[in-house]
Each structure stands twice: as C-alpha cells, then as structure tokens.
Motif scaffolding. Structure first.
Motif, PDB file in Angstrom:
ATOM      1  N   ARG A 118       0.815  -1.223   0.000  1.00 14.86           N
ATOM      2  CA  ARG A 118       0.000   0.000   0.000  1.00 14.86           C
ATOM      3  C   ARG A 118       0.850   1.276   0.000  1.00 14.86           C
ATOM      4  O   ARG A 118       0.489   2.285   0.620  1.00 14.86           O
ATOM      5  CB  ARG A 118      -0.972   0.000   1.185  1.00 14.86           C
ATOM      6  CG  ARG A 118      -1.977  -1.145   1.129  1.00 14.86           C
ATOM      7  CD  ARG A 118      -3.028  -1.038   2.201  1.00 14.86           C
ATOM      8  NE  ARG A 118      -4.003  -2.129   2.068  1.00 14.86           N
ATOM      9  CZ  ARG A 118      -5.051  -2.278   2.871  1.00 14.86           C
ATOM     10  NH1 ARG A 118      -5.274  -1.405   3.854  1.00 14.86           N
ATOM     11  NH2 ARG A 118      -5.894  -3.285   2.704  1.00 14.86           N
ATOM     12  N   GLN A 119       1.954   1.196  -0.702  1.00 14.19           N
ATOM     13  CA  GLN A 119       2.745   2.390  -0.935  1.00 14.19           C
ATOM     14  C   GLN A 119       2.076   3.200  -2.039  1.00 14.19           C
ATOM     15  O   GLN A 119       1.383   2.650  -2.905  1.00 14.19           O
ATOM     16  CB  GLN A 119       4.174   2.024  -1.359  1.00 14.19           C
ATOM     17  CG  GLN A 119       4.902   1.122  -0.384  1.00 14.19           C
ATOM     18  CD  GLN A 119       5.325   1.870   0.883  1.00 14.19           C
ATOM     19  OE1 GLN A 119       4.841   2.965   1.161  1.00 14.19           O
ATOM     20  NE2 GLN A 119       6.197   1.285   1.656  1.00 14.19           N
ATOM     21  N   ASP A 120       2.295   4.487  -2.029  1.00 13.59           N
ATOM     22  CA  ASP A 120       1.669   5.364  -3.010  1.00 13.59           C
ATOM     23  C   ASP A 120       2.445   5.279  -4.326  1.00 13.59           C
ATOM     24  O   ASP A 120       3.392   6.037  -4.558  1.00 13.59           O
ATOM     25  CB  ASP A 120       1.639   6.802  -2.491  1.00 13.59           C
ATOM     26  CG  ASP A 120       0.891   7.736  -3.440  1.00 13.59           C
ATOM     27  OD1 ASP A 120       0.382   7.250  -4.470  1.00 13.59           O
ATOM     28  OD2 ASP A 120       0.817   8.938  -3.135  1.00 13.59           O
ATOM     29  N   VAL A 121       2.044   4.346  -5.192  1.00 12.75           N
ATOM     30  CA  VAL A 121       2.762   4.141  -6.447  1.00 12.75           C
ATOM     31  C   VAL A 121       2.484   5.259  -7.452  1.00 12.75           C
ATOM     32  O   VAL A 121       3.068   5.277  -8.536  1.00 12.75           O
ATOM     33  CB  VAL A 121       2.416   2.774  -7.075  1.00 12.75           C
ATOM     34  CG1 VAL A 121       2.920   1.642  -6.199  1.00 12.75           C
ATOM     35  CG2 VAL A 121       0.916   2.649  -7.319  1.00 12.75           C
ATOM     36  N   PHE A 122       1.576   6.177  -7.110  1.00 13.85           N
ATOM     37  CA  PHE A 122       1.314   7.325  -7.973  1.00 13.85           C
ATOM     38  C   PHE A 122       2.163   8.529  -7.572  1.00 13.85           C
ATOM     39  O   PHE A 122       2.028   9.615  -8.149  1.00 13.85           O
ATOM     40  CB  PHE A 122      -0.174   7.687  -7.936  1.00 13.85           C
ATOM     41  CG  PHE A 122      -1.061   6.619  -8.508  1.00 13.85           C
ATOM     42  CD1 PHE A 122      -1.109   6.411  -9.878  1.00 13.85           C
ATOM     43  CD2 PHE A 122      -1.806   5.802  -7.679  1.00 13.85           C
ATOM     44  CE1 PHE A 122      -1.913   5.419 -10.416  1.00 13.85           C
ATOM     45  CE2 PHE A 122      -2.613   4.802  -8.204  1.00 13.85           C
ATOM     46  CZ  PHE A 122      -2.671   4.610  -9.577  1.00 13.85           C
ATOM     47  N   ASP A 123       3.037   8.330  -6.598  1.00 12.93           N
ATOM     48  CA  ASP A 123       3.990   9.363  -6.190  1.00 12.93           C
ATOM     49  C   ASP A 123       5.313   9.060  -6.890  1.00 12.93           C
ATOM     50  O   ASP A 123       6.076   8.201  -6.429  1.00 12.93           O
ATOM     51  CB  ASP A 123       4.160   9.354  -4.672  1.00 12.93           C
ATOM     52  CG  ASP A 123       5.123  10.423  -4.178  1.00 12.93           C
ATOM     53  OD1 ASP A 123       5.886  10.976  -4.995  1.00 12.93           O
ATOM     54  OD2 ASP A 123       5.134  10.701  -2.959  1.00 12.93           O
ATOM     55  N   PRO A 124       5.622   9.715  -8.013  1.00 16.87           N
ATOM     56  CA  PRO A 124       6.827   9.365  -8.775  1.00 16.87           C
ATOM     57  C   PRO A 124       8.112   9.544  -7.988  1.00 16.87           C
ATOM     58  O   PRO A 124       9.066   8.783  -8.170  1.00 16.87           O
ATOM     59  CB  PRO A 124       6.766  10.298  -9.990  1.00 16.87           C
ATOM     60  CG  PRO A 124       5.880  11.429  -9.577  1.00 16.87           C
ATOM     61  CD  PRO A 124       4.890  10.845  -8.625  1.00 16.87           C
ATOM     62  N   SER A 125       8.146  10.529  -7.107  1.00 18.46           N
ATOM     63  CA  SER A 125       9.351  10.760  -6.320  1.00 18.46           C
ATOM     64  C   SER A 125       9.600   9.597  -5.365  1.00 18.46           C
ATOM     65  O   SER A 125      10.727   9.098  -5.241  1.00 18.46           O
ATOM     66  CB  SER A 125       9.222  12.070  -5.534  1.00 18.46           C
ATOM     67  OG  SER A 125      10.359  12.283  -4.729  1.00 18.46           O
ATOM     68  N   LEU A 126       8.550   9.147  -4.698  1.00 20.05           N
ATOM     69  CA  LEU A 126       8.681   8.027  -3.761  1.00 20.05           C
ATOM     70  C   LEU A 126       9.089   6.752  -4.494  1.00 20.05           C
ATOM     71  O   LEU A 126      10.030   6.050  -4.068  1.00 20.05           O
ATOM     72  CB  LEU A 126       7.363   7.799  -3.029  1.00 20.05           C
ATOM     73  CG  LEU A 126       7.291   6.534  -2.150  1.00 20.05           C
ATOM     74  CD1 LEU A 126       8.293   6.620  -1.017  1.00 20.05           C
ATOM     75  CD2 LEU A 126       5.876   6.322  -1.628  1.00 20.05           C
ATOM     76  N   VAL A 127       8.414   6.455  -5.592  1.00 22.52           N
ATOM     77  CA  VAL A 127       8.724   5.235  -6.346  1.00 22.52           C
ATOM     78  C   VAL A 127      10.167   5.271  -6.844  1.00 22.52           C
ATOM     79  O   VAL A 127      10.883   4.261  -6.792  1.00 22.52           O
ATOM     80  CB  VAL A 127       7.743   5.064  -7.525  1.00 22.52           C
ATOM     81  CG1 VAL A 127       8.177   3.899  -8.423  1.00 22.52           C
ATOM     82  CG2 VAL A 127       6.336   4.820  -6.998  1.00 22.52           C
ATOM     83  N   ARG A 128      10.608   6.433  -7.305  1.00 21.33           N
ATOM     84  CA  ARG A 128      11.976   6.558  -7.794  1.00 21.33           C
ATOM     85  C   ARG A 128      12.980   6.321  -6.678  1.00 21.33           C
ATOM     86  O   ARG A 128      13.954   5.564  -6.852  1.00 21.33           O
ATOM     87  CB  ARG A 128      12.195   7.948  -8.399  1.00 21.33           C
ATOM     88  CG  ARG A 128      13.597   8.116  -9.006  1.00 21.33           C
ATOM     89  CD  ARG A 128      13.828   9.516  -9.525  1.00 21.33           C
ATOM     90  NE  ARG A 128      13.852  10.511  -8.455  1.00 21.33           N
ATOM     91  CZ  ARG A 128      12.896  11.395  -8.234  1.00 21.33           C
ATOM     92  NH1 ARG A 128      11.816  11.432  -9.007  1.00 21.33           N
ATOM     93  NH2 ARG A 128      12.987  12.274  -7.240  1.00 21.33           N
ATOM     94  N   GLU A 129      12.761   6.921  -5.519  1.00 22.71           N
ATOM     95  CA  GLU A 129      13.717   6.801  -4.414  1.00 22.71           C
ATOM     96  C   GLU A 129      13.822   5.370  -3.906  1.00 22.71           C
ATOM     97  O   GLU A 129      14.928   4.845  -3.708  1.00 22.71           O
ATOM     98  CB  GLU A 129      13.309   7.730  -3.257  1.00 22.71           C
ATOM     99  CG  GLU A 129      13.316   9.212  -3.596  1.00 22.71           C
ATOM    100  CD  GLU A 129      14.721   9.801  -3.671  1.00 22.71           C
ATOM    101  OE1 GLU A 129      15.704   9.040  -3.608  1.00 22.71           O
ATOM    102  OE2 GLU A 129      14.834  11.034  -3.803  1.00 22.71           O
TER     103      GLU A 129
END
Length: 223
Positions: free
Chosen positions: A140-151
């Motif tokens: 349930r991570q926010d996969v629509f947050d590109p910054s989070l997914v990238r990091e």
C-alpha cells in the motif's frame, strides 16, 4: 556511423547490400557478445577501487563506465540516477531490500514509515521491475507518487548491486552530475580543482593551505 552511410560505403566498393540486410547482420546473434560485455562489467566492478562515469547526449545518451583496467559504454534514452544504478547491476534485473538499500533510503530522506514497511516485510528479493512494483502495491505504498517510487526503486537496485558483490568499496569519480551521486562518490580532479579556483585566500597562511591542497590533487592524478 549510420546504417545508411555504411550501406553506401559498401555499395561503393562493390558489395551489394541493402539497409535491411545490414541491420540484420548487425543485430542478429549478439547474445554471446552481450554476455561477454556484461561479464567484463561485473568483473571490473567487483574489485575496482574507483570507476569513472560520464555521459554524452547525441541521438541517445551514452554512459561510459570505466576503471583502470576496463571500460564499457551503454546507450539509452535516460541519464537518470535510476538508469545509472540499473547499469551498475551489470545485466541483472532484480530488486533487493537489504541493509545497503535501507541505508540508501535513509540517506535520501525517504519517510521513516515507508522504510519501516519495506524493512519489516519478510519478502526482500524481487526478480523484475513488475515484481517489485507489485510488492509496493501490496504494501500500500503510493505508487502514484513518482518521487517516492523513484527513491525506493533506486534503493532496491543499489541493494541488488551490493548483493551481487559489486561496488563494495568502489568510488564513483565524476563531474558531480546528479545521476552519479550515489554512495562513495567523489569529484574528478578537474572539477575538484575548479572549486579551489573559486576560493580567495586573504592571508599568507590561507594561501599556503590552498596550494598544499592543490599539490595533493595534482599528486593524486599522477598515481
């Protein structure tokens, strides 16, 4: 050189060949060469005390990775840090959450609750990008947050690099471009010396110290 130009040259010396035939020759049966190329990169990255990294932007983006005894070139459409880390996996495609990955996340200031969820899950190894993204969705991570997914993806790729025994104590020496700023990074001597040129010593003692540092940089380039 383009295939059009090469075809023209070959036709000019009496070798009748079409662009399609030439493209087929250049792109067929490359598996053994690809495997050898990746083996060179893995063998080079494992013991290297340092590597240099740079890129050039023409039709695509070519990244050069090399050390004292090897050099490889990779061409693609991205010059991101995520792409550079992927290249350092040397052909592997996995994502791994281990101590190296978690340390990377902390250094990149990823939210503590995100790190805790990834660290606390028993599954830590993922064979592909799709398997990794599926894991993020299930957590349930926010996969629509590109910054989070990238990091977190950068971290998991770095975890894979380290898991494969690559880049242990290796220092990445570059021009300080953002994509090369990964753990164990340093400026090349040219860019390090440029920073010294900006300093304006006000006393003889400061001048002596500045010259001493400049001498150390010059001495290191002669090794």
């Amino acid at each position: 050189m383009t295939t059009d130009r090469l075809t023209s040259i070959l036709n000019g010396i009496g070798k009748e060949i079409s662009n399609r035939q030439l493209a087929s020759i250049l792109t067929t049966g490359l598996e053994s060469f690809v495997a050898e190329d990746q083996a060179i990169l893995r063998t080079g990255l494992a013991p290297a005390p340092y590597i240099s990294a740079s890129h050039a932007h023409r039709d695509g983006i070519t990244t050069q990775i090399g050390g004292e005894r090897f050099s490889v070139f990779r061409t693609g459409r991205s010059k991101s840090r995520l792409n550079f880390l992927s290249l350092l996996r040397a052909g592997h495609e996995d994502y791994i959450v281990n101590d190296a990955a978690l340390d990377y996340m902390r250094q990149r200031k990823v939210a503590p609750d995100v790190i805790a969820r990834l660290a606390g899950h028993p599954e830590t190894s993922f064979c592909s990008q799709m398997a990794w993204y599926d894991h993020l969705v299930r957590l349930r991570q926010d996969v629509f947050d590109p910054s989070l997914v990238r990091e977190v993806s950068e971290a998991a790729i770095w975890g894979a690099v380290r898991d494969h025994g690559l880049m242990g104590n290796t220092v990445v020496v570059s021009d300080d471009a953002g994509q090369f700023r990964i753990p164990n990074h340093a400026l090349c001597w040219v860019h390090a010396e440029r920073l010294l040129q900006k300093l304006m010593p006000k006393t003889p003692e400061q001048t002596r110290k500045l010259e001493a540092i400049r001498d150390e940089i010059c001495a290191s380039t002669a090794i």
